[in-house]
Design an enzyme around this catalytic site. Structure first.
Site, PDB file in Angstrom:
ATOM      1  CG  HIS A 150     -16.044  -6.134  13.817  1.00 13.23           C
ATOM      2  ND1 HIS A 150     -16.782  -5.322  12.989  1.00 13.23           N
ATOM      3  CD2 HIS A 150     -15.630  -5.367  14.852  1.00 13.23           C
ATOM      4  CE1 HIS A 150     -16.795  -4.100  13.478  1.00 13.23           C
ATOM      5  NE2 HIS A 150     -16.112  -4.091  14.616  1.00 13.23           N
ATOM      6  CB  SER A 197      -8.925  -6.082 -21.509  1.00 14.34           C
ATOM      7  OG  SER A 197      -9.350  -6.906 -20.435  1.00 14.34           O
ATOM      8  N   GLY A 198      -9.102  -9.294 -22.666  1.00 15.80           N
ATOM      9  CA  GLY A 198      -8.464 -10.590 -22.444  1.00 15.80           C
ATOM     10  C   GLY A 198      -8.501 -10.977 -20.980  1.00 15.80           C
ATOM     11  N   GLY A 199      -8.828 -10.040 -20.130  1.00 15.56           N
ATOM     12  CA  GLY A 199      -8.932 -10.322 -18.700  1.00 15.56           C
ATOM     13  C   GLY A 199     -10.232 -11.054 -18.396  1.00 15.56           C
ATOM     14  CB  VAL A 200     -11.258 -13.091 -15.468  1.00 16.42           C
ATOM     15  CG1 VAL A 200     -10.916 -12.132 -14.370  1.00 16.42           C
ATOM     16  CG2 VAL A 200     -12.477 -13.896 -15.067  1.00 16.42           C
ATOM     17  CG  ASP A 201     -13.144  -8.262 -14.329  1.00 18.64           C
ATOM     18  OD1 ASP A 201     -13.187  -9.365 -13.758  1.00 18.64           O
ATOM     19  OD2 ASP A 201     -12.604  -7.256 -13.846  1.00 18.64           O
ATOM     20  CB  SER A 202     -13.436  -7.539 -20.728  1.00 17.97           C
ATOM     21  OG  SER A 202     -12.196  -8.139 -20.971  1.00 17.97           O
ATOM     22  CB  SER A 203     -13.146 -13.131 -20.905  1.00 17.30           C
ATOM     23  OG  SER A 203     -11.915 -12.631 -21.321  1.00 17.30           O
ATOM     24  N   GLY A 263     -19.026   1.421  12.558  1.00 17.88           N
ATOM     25  CA  GLY A 263     -18.732   2.763  12.056  1.00 17.88           C
ATOM     26  C   GLY A 263     -17.841   3.500  13.029  1.00 17.88           C
ATOM     27  CB  CYS A 313     -19.374  -2.839  15.867  1.00 17.74           C
ATOM     28  SG  CYS A 313     -18.162  -1.858  16.750  1.00 17.74           S
ATOM     29  CE1 TYR A 314     -22.355   5.128  15.525  1.00 21.53           C
ATOM     30  CE2 TYR A 314     -24.016   4.231  14.050  1.00 21.53           C
ATOM     31  CZ  TYR A 314     -23.509   5.286  14.777  1.00 21.53           C
ATOM     32  OH  TYR A 314     -24.160   6.491  14.770  1.00 21.53           O
ATOM     33  CD  GLU A 350     -17.612  -7.479  10.228  1.00 15.68           C
ATOM     34  OE1 GLU A 350     -18.204  -8.226  11.021  1.00 15.68           O
ATOM     35  OE2 GLU A 350     -17.472  -6.252  10.434  1.00 15.68           O
ATOM     36  CE  LYS A 397     -10.663 -10.037 -11.475  1.00 20.79           C
ATOM     37  NZ  LYS A 397     -10.592  -8.817 -12.303  1.00 20.79           N
TER      38      LYS A 397
END
Ligand code: XMP
Length: 508
Positions: free
Chosen positions: A167, A221-227, A55, A81-82, A169, A364
């Site tokens: 870090h 919408s045809g995108g991966v998420d909504s499909s 932080g 870290c913090y 990550e 994603k």
């Protein structure tokens, strides 16, 4: 199925979301909570492990962010870290303000034999801090140091408490993944039970109980998420998942036809298609503010659904492909709201359907894995992300059919040229945007006064950060030539070199 969970307490660090992602990549479900809400969460449902993030503040300041570490008793905890400094200070160690801020690559010159960090492949670590621990608290031992940071890592195995000043990550710490793996599996004893299959099983169950006997409107919408969302819902509740595709006229060239074709062919033959192009253009007339556009589009979607109420009888719920980064970006306490993603924030308050957001816990890449596990074809799973408000956020200024056409044509040429050269691989998103300025040019013997197109292609892991794709000058030049020659109304082409941050991927 219940899965183990790691709670990542966010103290406002710039890498906190990366910590969450890294845990997920290791097969451990992980969730981020702002520090002010952490105590409530810990009391409500103690997680299997906790990670305290970095932080920007100093633990030495009055009123520095802190949580009651008593709540962590019995829960394996890693301070980064913090987070390390906070643990050190609250448990009786000594934290000092270093003379100079340390930022960049360092080497763990010494690591204690037999400690949790012993025998890492690479000693290189990424540091970014002002304060540092001078003396670890009673019960802890120092297990690693660098030239400039004598207490670079600590452990108290009897209490399950660990801390690193660096870090793990970020990718600049090559053994970082191993550091997190050791904490989660070897020290905290987690098992890594977060898989696509587990997610699917859990989600099918939760959707069924959330929806009951209701019907769910799935806007695709045809995108991966909504499909993926539509596939999940269809699997969960069969025909009570009503899939609808709204053509708002703001899709890329040929996309509406393609979505319809792929969707009905490969997995859902009963797709309802509503042509609402006129209505969207009408409501966007004269609107130039990006947030306003998002709100209008969100509201219009719902009006379209209302207009077709006869076919959407009795839909009690509306499913949306909201992802975890959208949830975080739409206003966690520590991260500022950058954009109102319309699938979270812009829906009007009079909307009567309840929201179902089965993907709200996923990044994603996790959505893509779930899509594959559900058997969706690669053409859907590997599709580039495309914003819900479509080309409206790639047309600066007013959205008109004519300006949409310009952007569609330029975008088509750009992406076609990338694909023809095999350059589309490794690109997260690529598109053309239209600016709302004009500039002077010359074509043939004529002076032109037209609009510029910006080309943007970025590499990214998760859209939280991004870098402009390096493309050879000759290729860009060839694409620019094609665009100015083939797209009436455009007389200049620019390539956007900016990273995110400080820019964003979309222009609006
Ligand atoms: P930015 O521009 O914030 O975009 O870097 C991050 C990712 O989100 C997408 N994006 C949106 N998606 N509704 C969406 O569904 C929106 O309003 C929206 N705005 C941006 C963007 O394409 C990128 O993948």
């Amino acid at each position: 199925m219940e899965h183990q969970s790691v709670l990542v307490v966010d103290f406002g660090g710039q890498y906190t979301q990366l910590i969450v992602r890294r845990c997920r990549e290791l097969g451990v479900f992980s969730e981020m909570v702002p520090w002010r809400k952490a105590e409530g969460r810990l009391r409500e449902a103690p997680p299997a492990a906790v990670i305290l993030s970095g932080g920007p503040r100093s633990v030495l300041e009055d009123g520095a962010p802190a949580i009651d570490l008593g709540l962590l008793r019995g829960i394996p905890t890693l301070g980064i870290c913090y987070g390390l400094q906070l643990m050190a200070r609250l448990l009786g160690g000594r934290v000092v303000s270093a003379e100079a801020k340390e930022y960049g690559k360092r080497v763990l010159g010494w690591v204690a034999d037999g400690s949790w960090l012993a025998g890492l492949d690479s000693p290189q670590v990424w540091m970014s801090h002002g304060d540092q621990v001078a003396e670890p608290p009673p019960g802890f031992r120092t297990v690693a140091s660098t030239d400039s940071c004598p207490v670079a890592a600590i452990e108290d195995r009897s209490r399950g408490l660990y801390g690193v000043q660096f870090h793990p990550e970020v990718s600049h710490t090559p053994s970082g993944r191993e550091v997190l793996r050791r904490f989660l599996f070897d020290e905290a004893g987690l098992v890594g039970d977060w898989t696509s299959e587990a997610f699917i099983e859990e989600t099918l169950e939760s959707v069924r109980s959330e929806v009951g006997e209701g019907r769910v409107l799935c806007a695709v919408s045809g995108g991966v998420d909504s499909s993926v969302m539509a596939a999940l819902l269809t699997k969960a509740i069969g025909e009570r998942a009503v899939c609808v595709f709204v053509d708002h006229g703001l899709l890329r060239k040929g996309e509406a036809e393609q979505v319809r074709e792929t969707f009905t062919r490969v997995f859902h033959p009963r797709l309802l298609v509503f042509d609402a192009r006129d209505r969207f253009f009408e409501s966007l007339r004269g609107v130039t503010d990006p947030e306003e556009k998002r709100k209008i589009i969100g509201a219009e979607f719902v009006r379209v659904f209302e207009e077709h109420a006869d076919q959407l009888q009795d839909c009690t719920h509306l499913a949306q492909g909201t992802l975890y980064p959208d949830v975080i970006e739409s206003g966690s306490e520590t991260a500022a709201t950058i954009k109102t993603h319309h699938n979270v924030g812009g829906l009007p308050s009079w909307m009567r359907m309840k929201l179902v957001e089965p993907l709200r816990w996923l990044f994603k890449d996790e959505v893509r894995s779930v899509g594959r596990a559900l058997g969706l074809p690669e053409e859907i799973v590997e599709r580039e992300p495309f914003p819900g408000p479509g080309l409206a956020v790639r047309i600066l200024g007013e959205v008109t059919p004519e300006r949409v056409r310009i952007v569609q044509e330029a975008d088509w040429i750009f992406r076609q040229e990338l694909r023809n050269r095999g350059l589309h691989r490794g690109i997260w998103q690529s598109y053309a945007a239209l600016l709302d300025v004009r500039s002077v040019g010359v074509m043939g013997d004529e002076r032109t006064y037209q609009q510029p197109i910006v080309l943007r292609a970025v590499e990214s892991e998760d859209a939280m950060t991004a870098r402009a794709k390096p493309i050879e000058f000759e290729v860009l030049e060839a694409i620019a030539n094609r665009i100015v020659n083939e797209v009436p109304g455009v007389n200049r082409v620019l390539y956007d070199l900016t990273s995110k941050p400080p820019a964003t991927i979309e222009w609006e």
